[in-house]
Design a protein around this motif. Sequence first.
Motif, PDB file in Angstrom:
ATOM      1  N   HIS A  27       0.962  -1.209   0.078  1.00 10.33           N
ATOM      2  CA  HIS A  27       0.062   0.029   0.163  1.00 10.33           C
ATOM      3  C   HIS A  27       0.901   1.281   0.116  1.00 10.33           C
ATOM      4  CE1 HIS A  27      -3.227   2.683   1.084  1.00 10.33           C
ATOM      5  NE2 HIS A  27      -2.483   3.101   2.038  1.00 10.33           N
ATOM      6  N   VAL A  28       1.902   1.214   0.879  1.00 11.60           N
ATOM      7  CA  VAL A  28       2.781   2.366   0.779  1.00 11.60           C
ATOM      8  C   VAL A  28       3.240   2.692  -0.498  1.00 11.60           C
ATOM      9  CG1 VAL A  28       5.059   3.317   1.557  1.00 11.60           C
ATOM     10  CG2 VAL A  28       3.088   2.306   3.263  1.00 11.60           C
ATOM     11  N   ALA A  29       3.912   1.530  -0.940  1.00 13.13           N
ATOM     12  CA  ALA A  29       4.799   1.565  -2.430  1.00 13.13           C
ATOM     13  C   ALA A  29       3.741   2.099  -3.332  1.00 13.13           C
ATOM     14  CB  ALA A  29       5.202   0.059  -2.779  1.00 13.13           C
ATOM     15  N   ALA A  30       2.356   1.649  -3.467  1.00 14.07           N
ATOM     16  CA  ALA A  30       1.488   2.096  -4.590  1.00 14.07           C
ATOM     17  C   ALA A  30       1.084   3.657  -4.305  1.00 14.07           C
ATOM     18  CB  ALA A  30       0.288   1.149  -4.384  1.00 14.07           C
ATOM     19  N   GLY A  31       0.823   4.066  -3.130  1.00 11.89           N
ATOM     20  CA  GLY A  31       0.658   5.135  -2.709  1.00 11.89           C
ATOM     21  C   GLY A  31       1.644   6.413  -2.963  1.00 11.89           C
ATOM     22  N   LEU A  32       2.839   6.216  -3.096  1.00 12.64           N
ATOM     23  CA  LEU A  32       3.957   7.019  -3.427  1.00 12.64           C
ATOM     24  C   LEU A  32       4.370   6.982  -5.014  1.00 12.64           C
ATOM     25  CD1 LEU A  32       6.268   6.003  -0.170  1.00 12.64           C
ATOM     26  CD2 LEU A  32       4.845   8.317  -0.800  1.00 12.64           C
ATOM     27  N   SER A 117      12.262   9.589   7.728  1.00 12.32           N
ATOM     28  CA  SER A 117      12.047   8.497   8.952  1.00 12.32           C
ATOM     29  C   SER A 117      10.664   8.485   9.416  1.00 12.32           C
ATOM     30  CB  SER A 117      13.204   9.000   9.928  1.00 12.32           C
ATOM     31  OG  SER A 117      13.188   8.125  11.091  1.00 12.32           O
ATOM     32  N   VAL A 118      10.315   7.348   9.558  1.00 14.12           N
ATOM     33  CA  VAL A 118       8.904   7.519   9.866  1.00 14.12           C
ATOM     34  C   VAL A 118       8.971   6.305  11.217  1.00 14.12           C
ATOM     35  CG1 VAL A 118       6.201   6.958   9.295  1.00 14.12           C
ATOM     36  CG2 VAL A 118       8.136   7.636   7.493  1.00 14.12           C
ATOM     37  N   SER A 119       8.231   6.705  12.563  1.00  9.41           N
ATOM     38  CA  SER A 119       8.266   5.622  13.416  1.00  9.41           C
ATOM     39  C   SER A 119       9.398   5.308  13.905  1.00  9.41           C
ATOM     40  CB  SER A 119       7.002   4.783  12.967  1.00  9.41           C
ATOM     41  OG  SER A 119       5.926   5.262  12.618  1.00  9.41           O
ATOM     42  N   LEU A 180      15.965  16.318   6.250  1.00  7.45           N
ATOM     43  CA  LEU A 180      15.410  15.232   6.795  1.00  7.45           C
ATOM     44  C   LEU A 180      14.125  15.607   7.297  1.00  7.45           C
ATOM     45  CD1 LEU A 180      15.740  12.787   8.556  1.00  7.45           C
ATOM     46  CD2 LEU A 180      16.834  14.153  10.305  1.00  7.45           C
ATOM     47  N   LEU A 181      13.271  14.433   7.013  1.00 14.85           N
ATOM     48  CA  LEU A 181      11.839  14.673   7.410  1.00 14.85           C
ATOM     49  C   LEU A 181      11.452  13.713   8.508  1.00 14.85           C
ATOM     50  CD1 LEU A 181       8.968  15.800   7.649  1.00 14.85           C
ATOM     51  CD2 LEU A 181       8.324  14.268   5.311  1.00 14.85           C
ATOM     52  N   ARG A 229       0.289  13.127   2.091  1.00 17.60           N
ATOM     53  CA  ARG A 229       0.964  14.304   2.752  1.00 17.60           C
ATOM     54  C   ARG A 229       2.547  14.031   2.357  1.00 17.60           C
ATOM     55  NH1 ARG A 229       0.838  16.334   8.704  1.00 17.60           N
ATOM     56  NH2 ARG A 229       2.103  18.207   8.544  1.00 17.60           N
ATOM     57  N   ILE A 230       2.894  12.936   2.959  1.00 20.73           N
ATOM     58  CA  ILE A 230       4.354  12.598   2.552  1.00 20.73           C
ATOM     59  C   ILE A 230       4.725  12.495   1.186  1.00 20.73           C
ATOM     60  CG2 ILE A 230       6.134  10.924   3.017  1.00 20.73           C
ATOM     61  CD1 ILE A 230       4.627   9.988   5.655  1.00 20.73           C
TER      62      ILE A 230
END
Length: 262
Positions: A27-32, A117-119, A180-181, A229-230
């Motif tokens: 899902h992450v890959a498809a969304g980006l 960097s997430v979580s 960096l985010l 948003r990312i």
Amino acid sequence: MHGESRDLAVVIAHGFSCSMAHPALRHVAAGLRKYAGVLVMDLRGHGRSSGSCTFGDREIFDVDAGVGEARRLGYQRVITMGWSMGGAAVLRHAGLSKNGTLSHELRLRHPPDAVVSVSATSRWFVRDTAPMRRIHWLAEHATGRMVARGALRVRIDPRAFVPIPAAPVEIVGTIAPMPLLIVHGHRDRYFTLEHPRALAAAAGESAQMWLVPEFGHAEAGLSPGLLDRIGTSLASLATAGPGGPGETAASAHRGGAVVQSR
């Protein structure tokens, strides 16, 4: 790989027990894909990759392989994006590769242009939440490693963190001026808000921090709209310099890796 443009790519490093076959990562890959070319990898010890999991230590070499592959494909700008364990890996990779610091007597060759960097954790051996105590049991006991291999299909290195590597918070300050985010959720059950705040404080002015009220933990905890948003921030992040556009916490209330282009 999505689209014909070779301008911007994002290399994704997943969290512990995730893989390219996991619906949340897909899902992450498809969304980006709407925002950049996307390279997804199975980190060592996960999915189709060889080797054993070291929780963000030797995974830096997997990240380096992913960035190198994106460069080989002709991408002009490459962002690394790590989720949970992968977040620790991309932070450490960015600092070590930028500064040419040896790790396990090897030198990383492919620094990124920006990092998300997430979580991510700021330090090792976090035991102040129940989920992290369970992960430590998996890592530190032979029975736990057997459970991880059978139930989670993760091969854990019994000598992970021997010797203990520098923690993300000890390295993140060397990333600057690379943009960096840092993204973290108020509902994260693994790592408290202490961790993104420590990372942002150590990183300095080149870092942006988003603390997201409805966000849980990593790929499976995404809140509505956060992935877009990312994604919309990637192009500006890759070209930002020190003190570039961003939001503060107050305003935002070698080896082993199989790399997949998506």
